[in-house]
Design an enzyme around this catalytic site. Structure first.
Site, short mmCIF file in Angstrom:
data_model
loop_
_atom_site.label_atom_id
_atom_site.label_comp_id
_atom_site.label_asym_id
_atom_site.label_seq_id
_atom_site.Cartn_x
_atom_site.Cartn_y
_atom_site.Cartn_z
N GLN A 53 -1.88 -5.57 0.84
CA GLN A 53 -0.76 -6.22 0.18
C GLN A 53 0.54 -5.47 0.50
O GLN A 53 0.67 -4.27 0.25
CB GLN A 53 -0.94 -6.28 -1.33
CG GLN A 53 0.12 -7.17 -1.98
CD GLN A 53 0.01 -7.21 -3.49
OE1 GLN A 53 0.23 -6.21 -4.16
NE2 GLN A 53 -0.32 -8.38 -4.03
N TYR B 279 8.71 -8.55 -8.67
CA TYR B 279 9.17 -7.60 -7.67
C TYR B 279 10.20 -8.26 -6.74
O TYR B 279 10.65 -9.37 -6.98
CB TYR B 279 7.98 -6.99 -6.94
CG TYR B 279 7.10 -6.19 -7.88
CD1 TYR B 279 7.63 -5.13 -8.61
CD2 TYR B 279 5.76 -6.52 -8.08
CE1 TYR B 279 6.84 -4.40 -9.50
CE2 TYR B 279 4.97 -5.80 -8.97
CZ TYR B 279 5.52 -4.75 -9.69
OH TYR B 279 4.75 -4.03 -10.58
N ARG C 133 1.22 -13.92 -2.31
CA ARG C 133 0.94 -14.04 -3.75
C ARG C 133 2.21 -14.45 -4.47
O ARG C 133 3.28 -13.86 -4.26
CB ARG C 133 0.44 -12.70 -4.31
CG ARG C 133 -0.20 -12.85 -5.71
CD ARG C 133 -0.73 -11.53 -6.22
NE ARG C 133 -1.95 -11.73 -6.99
CZ ARG C 133 -2.28 -11.04 -8.09
NH1 ARG C 133 -1.47 -10.11 -8.54
NH2 ARG C 133 -3.42 -11.27 -8.71
N GLY D 153 -9.22 -8.95 -11.28
CA GLY D 153 -8.59 -7.64 -11.29
C GLY D 153 -9.33 -6.66 -12.17
O GLY D 153 -10.22 -5.94 -11.71
N ARG D 154 -8.99 -6.64 -13.44
CA ARG D 154 -9.54 -5.63 -14.35
C ARG D 154 -11.06 -5.57 -14.37
O ARG D 154 -11.62 -4.47 -14.44
CB ARG D 154 -8.96 -5.85 -15.75
CG ARG D 154 -7.49 -5.41 -15.84
CD ARG D 154 -6.81 -5.83 -17.12
NE ARG D 154 -6.50 -7.26 -17.12
CZ ARG D 154 -5.75 -7.86 -18.04
NH1 ARG D 154 -5.21 -7.14 -19.02
NH2 ARG D 154 -5.52 -9.15 -17.97
#
Length: 365
Positions: free
Chosen positions: A103, A188, A235, A324-325
């Site tokens: 990424q 971001y 993404r 993810g988590r």
């Protein structure tokens, strides 16, 4: 054995650049374990190797330049040492039968002056915001600190950042990655240009949808020119509330950008859903519209469990689900999800920074 409900997760998925072994992907997650010079470490090699059973691993965000950094001990992809470190990671994942994408990350305004030579970060506009970066305190522990008001990138600087993305892509290829993913989400830099909450420009990069999408699409085109469209994903996170950004009106931008990406035959679109971070849940109208705008491979992520993943895949809204988590504490997550096994619990005190504890010491089933 896979249950009738989860069997769809075990099916291979053909992307333009590669075929995955299953549809349980690993989402990008900052873990703050890089070493001196933001170089990937032995510990990171083992962490990603353990999770090579994912259909596709998308690495933690890796800054494309020193300017792109906003968090302690995050890896980069701009130096020879970083490329060599990442090459050890990709070699380990490939030896274990996995696939891995890097990424590409620039945090923009979500940074700290200690990473910027004492000055502010950069963004679309010089607007104050409630965002935090992370630094190491005197005890060597990672802690959150406020980000300063950024300065706006000039037009010439935008061209320089676009070149940083292109160069980072070349480095990712040298490091042996199977694909790259452009980070256009989570508040971001690229999303700071896309969102009206952070972009007050009056030049060619502000105002209309077309203008606010101009910089992200210039980045996409530069990255594609360095590799090809098939090996590039992106993404996005319409309506996310994260990093000081409130993208409340982001659905229109999400659909506009998806249509422009479809014109470029991009390798995949990775949708980070906003509800995991306090935003609203996406409705079926948006999911259908997104599928209409982008007929290629769509990866869904954000508070997914096996049931949600299977439902959305069966309805055709997504082709794979990124977790993810759950991957933090379950390196064998695809096996656990498809077999209906109990998941390990995550120790959230050990997510950011530190050593092997809470990183590479979780047990497999």
């Amino acid at each position: 054995m896979p249950t009738q409900t989860t069997s769809i997760l075990t099916k291979p998925l053909t992307l333009p650049a590669l075929t995955t072994s299953n549809r349980v992907f690993m989402a990008p997650m900052t873990r703050s374990r890089a070493g001196d010079g933001d170089v990937p470490t032995d510990l990171m090699v083992e962490y990603y190797r353990q999770r090579a059973g994912a259909g596709l691993i998308v690495t933690e965000g890796s800054q494309i330049s020193p300017e792109g950094k906003g968090y302690a001990d995050t890896p980069g992809i701009y130096s020879a040492e970083q490329v060599a470190g990442w090459k050890r990671v990709t070699d380990a994942v490939h030896a274990a039968g996995g696939r891995i994408a890097l990424q590409l990350w620039h945090v923009g305004r979500v940074t700290h002056e200690s990473y910027q030579g004492g000055g502010p970060g950069v963004s679309a506009s010089a607007l104050p915001f409630d965002g935090k970066a992370t630094v190491k305190n005197a005890a060597g522990q990672v802690e959150s600190v406020p980000s300063p008001t950024p300065r706006a990138l000039t037009t010439d600087e935008i061209a320089r950042v676009v070149e940083d993305y292109r160069r980072a892509t070349a480095n990712a290829r040298r490091a042996g990655f199977d694909m790259v993913e452009i980070h256009g989400a989570n508040g971001y830099l690229l999303q700071q240009f896309m969102s009206v909450s952070s972009n007050a420009r009056t030049d060619a990069y502000g105002g209309s949808l077309e203008n606010r999408a101009r910089f992200p699409l210039e980045v996409v085109d530069a990255v594609v020119s360095e590799w090809d469209a098939q090996h590039v994903g992106i993404r996005i996170s319409p309506m996310i509330k994260f990093g000081g950004l409130d993208d409340a009106d982001g659905l229109e931008m999400g659909l506009y950008l998806a249509a422009r990406l479809a014109e470029r035959d991009l390798g995949y679109l990775h949708l980070c859903e906003p509800d995991w971070a306090g935003g609203p849940a996406l409705d079926e109208d948006f999911r259908a519209a997104l599928r209409g705008a982008f007929p290629g491979v769509i990866i869904g992520a954000g508070n997914y469990d096996a049931e949600k993943a299977c439902t959305l895949i069966e309805k055709g809204y997504v082709d794979a689900a990124a977790f993810g988590r759950p991957f933090i504490s379950n390196p064998d997550l695809p096996t656990r999800l498809t077999a209906g096994l109990t998941l390990n619990e995550t120790d959230f005190d050990l997510v950011y920074g530190g050593g092997a504890a809470g990183y590479t010491d979780y047990r497999t089933a």
